[in-house]
Design an enzyme around this catalytic site. Structure first.
Site, PDB file in Angstrom:
ATOM      1  N   ARG A 327       0.807  -1.242   0.000  1.00  0.00           N
ATOM      2  CA  ARG A 327       0.000   0.000   0.000  1.00  0.00           C
ATOM      3  C   ARG A 327       0.834   1.283   0.000  1.00  0.00           C
ATOM      4  O   ARG A 327       0.522   2.209  -0.744  1.00  0.00           O
ATOM      5  CB  ARG A 327      -0.999   0.010   1.156  1.00  0.00           C
ATOM      6  CG  ARG A 327      -2.112  -1.037   1.024  1.00  0.00           C
ATOM      7  CD  ARG A 327      -3.187  -0.848   2.087  1.00  0.00           C
ATOM      8  NE  ARG A 327      -3.861   0.424   1.935  1.00  0.00           N
ATOM      9  CZ  ARG A 327      -3.588   1.519   2.616  1.00  0.00           C
ATOM     10  NH1 ARG A 327      -2.683   1.511   3.560  1.00  0.00           N
ATOM     11  NH2 ARG A 327      -4.240   2.625   2.375  1.00  0.00           N
ATOM     12  N   CYS A 358      15.118  -4.446  -3.461  1.00  0.00           N
ATOM     13  CA  CYS A 358      15.961  -3.579  -4.287  1.00  0.00           C
ATOM     14  C   CYS A 358      15.115  -2.646  -5.138  1.00  0.00           C
ATOM     15  O   CYS A 358      15.029  -2.778  -6.360  1.00  0.00           O
ATOM     16  CB  CYS A 358      16.888  -4.443  -5.137  1.00  0.00           C
ATOM     17  SG  CYS A 358      17.936  -5.445  -4.085  1.00  0.00           S
TER      18      CYS A 358
END
Ligand SMILES: *Cc1c(COP(=O)(O)O)cnc(C)c1O
Length: 434
Positions: A327, A358
């Site tokens: 979210r 990453c």
């Protein structure tokens, strides 16, 4: 209100110490409070006590089988958006006969599955979809019950990615086209017109847009009742929850401390405002709330990997990532982050709270005040019960997180953390690379 609070220095869910859950099942782990879901349900029902209400829990918010079972036991049907969700409801012992099937791209197989299981109604988004449902129903020799989704063109005043009731987005038919679409639907041999549907958006924190949309659509609904004998009006979901002061909002005292005009929308105000608008229609009212029922009933437990200091900033690196809770990255969603063991003797610091993925967007919070906390200690992301696990992925080859359900002083693992073997089970090296 919810059942996450500190008991002394320790954060508990109902009567269960969250640190104990983490010791047993590891992290990241979603923990849900059954009593909170039940309380949310009862408050919403009570707020609308003057109406004939059928609540269809929007399973997409969190479709763990145990929560579907809990909702079914409380008396909900379901708002479903895929064949997978229909199968989940069946697996959980829920009632497809009290459930509706929504979504803009239902396949023939999904339509067949819904019909074979006696779906209460299809919520239809377009004329071509109506033709497809008519066709599939014909091959089965049944009549498909439907409601057409109308787009009332109101601004839900929520995040752009979760607003659905403005003209120009992909959902529903404009109000002006609706009467003609019903005329056409009623002429189809294998279609039974059953209701009208709308859904204006998600995470609404004021009642105004709900009331405005109902006022706009009510004349059409009344007309369709006269013309086609429709049975119900679905006003959708979208009731918002508290993200900002999530922990504090568990107590009645927090709500009472706010002047009424500053209080986030409650189910009581929702019911009190909408009941007089809906009662005169004399129809069954369907609700499709997802987030409201389960959102504040869940937290994501995570362990701190490092407190890293770099470039004059603090970074709290935790073992949950955007793959577990998307979210913040996807909708700029806010989650309060609290220590599972509170210690007022520690100094306060400000840190960016980040995951191990990453991607720069793997950031849950910027410059967030939190007590000094270090490697191996636990934090909880509050209000993570809705659109948390449901949107989780395996990005970076991270396993799907575990889920635990609490009720009173008991708790159980309701979804085991994915193993590496499960993660790669469907994959293989092709013959031409061997
Ligand atoms: C997503 C959705 C819901 C549920 O929304 P919440 O904000 O979780 O209550 C209800 N109805 C429809 C049609 C939806 O797309």
């Amino acid at each position: 209100m919810h059942h996450f609070h500190y008991t002394g220095p320790d954060l508990t869910c109902e009567s269960v110490d969250l640190a104990a859950v983490a010791r047993l099942y590891g992290t990241p782990t979603y923990v849900y409070s059954a009593t909170t879901v039940a309380d949310n349900y009862r408050r919403l029902r009570a707020g609308l006590a003057g109406l004939d209400v059928q609540l269809c829990y929007a399973a997409k918010a969190n479709s763990n089988l145990s929560l579907l079972r809990l909702c079914a036991m409380l008396g909900t049907g379901f708002d479903l958006v895929s064949g997978g969700e229909i199968r989940r409801v069946l697996a959980a012992g829920g009632h497809v006969r009290e459930s509706v099937f929504a979504g803009v791209g239902k396949t023939e197989d999904e339509i067949r599955l819904a019909l074979e299981n006696g779906i209460f109604a299809f919520h239809v988004e377009s004329e071509p979809e109506l033709a497809r449902i008519n066709h599939v129903a014909g091959t089965l020799g049944v009549k498909a019950p439907i409601a057409i989704r109308v787009n009332p063109d109101v601004d839900a005043q929520t995040h752009a990615k979760i607003t659905t009731g403005k003209s120009g987005n992909k959902f529903g038919l404009p109000l002006k086209q609706a009467a003609a679409a019903y005329e056409a639907a009623a002429k189809l041999k294998n279609i039974a017109v059953r209701g009208v549907q709308m859904h204006i958006g998600s995470q609404l924190t004021t009642v105004g847009p709900f009331a405005e949309a109902i006022k706009k659509v009510a004349p059409l609904v009344a007309q369709l009742k006269t013309d086609f004998g429709i049975e119900y009006f679905s006003i959708g979901g979208g009731l918002g929850i508290v993200y900002g002061d999530a922990l504090a909002s568990g107590s009645a005292a927090w709500w009472e401390s706010l002047p009424p005009e500053q209080r986030p929308l409650t189910p009581e105000l929702y019911g009190e405002t909408l009941t007089p608008l809906l009662a005169p229609l004399g129809l069954k009212i369907l609700l499709e709330h997802g987030r409201y029922l389960v959102g504040n009933a869940g937290v994501l437990l995570s362990r701190v990997e490092h407190l890293k200091r770099s470039g004059g900033k603090n970074f709290l690196v935790v073992d949950a990532g955007m793959n577990d809770l998307v979210r913040p990255a996807m909708y700029d969603g806010y989650h309060e982050v609290v220590p599972v063991h509170r210690d007022s003797s520690r100094r306060a610091l400000k840190a960016d709270i980040v995951g191990p993925i990453c991607e720069s967007s793997d950031c849950f919070a910027k410059d967030r005040p939190i007590q000094e906390i270090g490697e191996g200690e636990l934090v909880a992301f509050m209000s993570a019960g809705a659109y948390g696990y449901a949107m989780a992925s395996r990005y970076n080859s991270r396993p799907m997180p575990a889920e635990v359900l609490v009720q009173g002083s008991t708790f159980e693992l309701v979804n085991a953390r994915e193993t590496f073997a499960q993660m790669i089970a469907g994959e293989k090296i092709p013959a031409f690379l061997r």
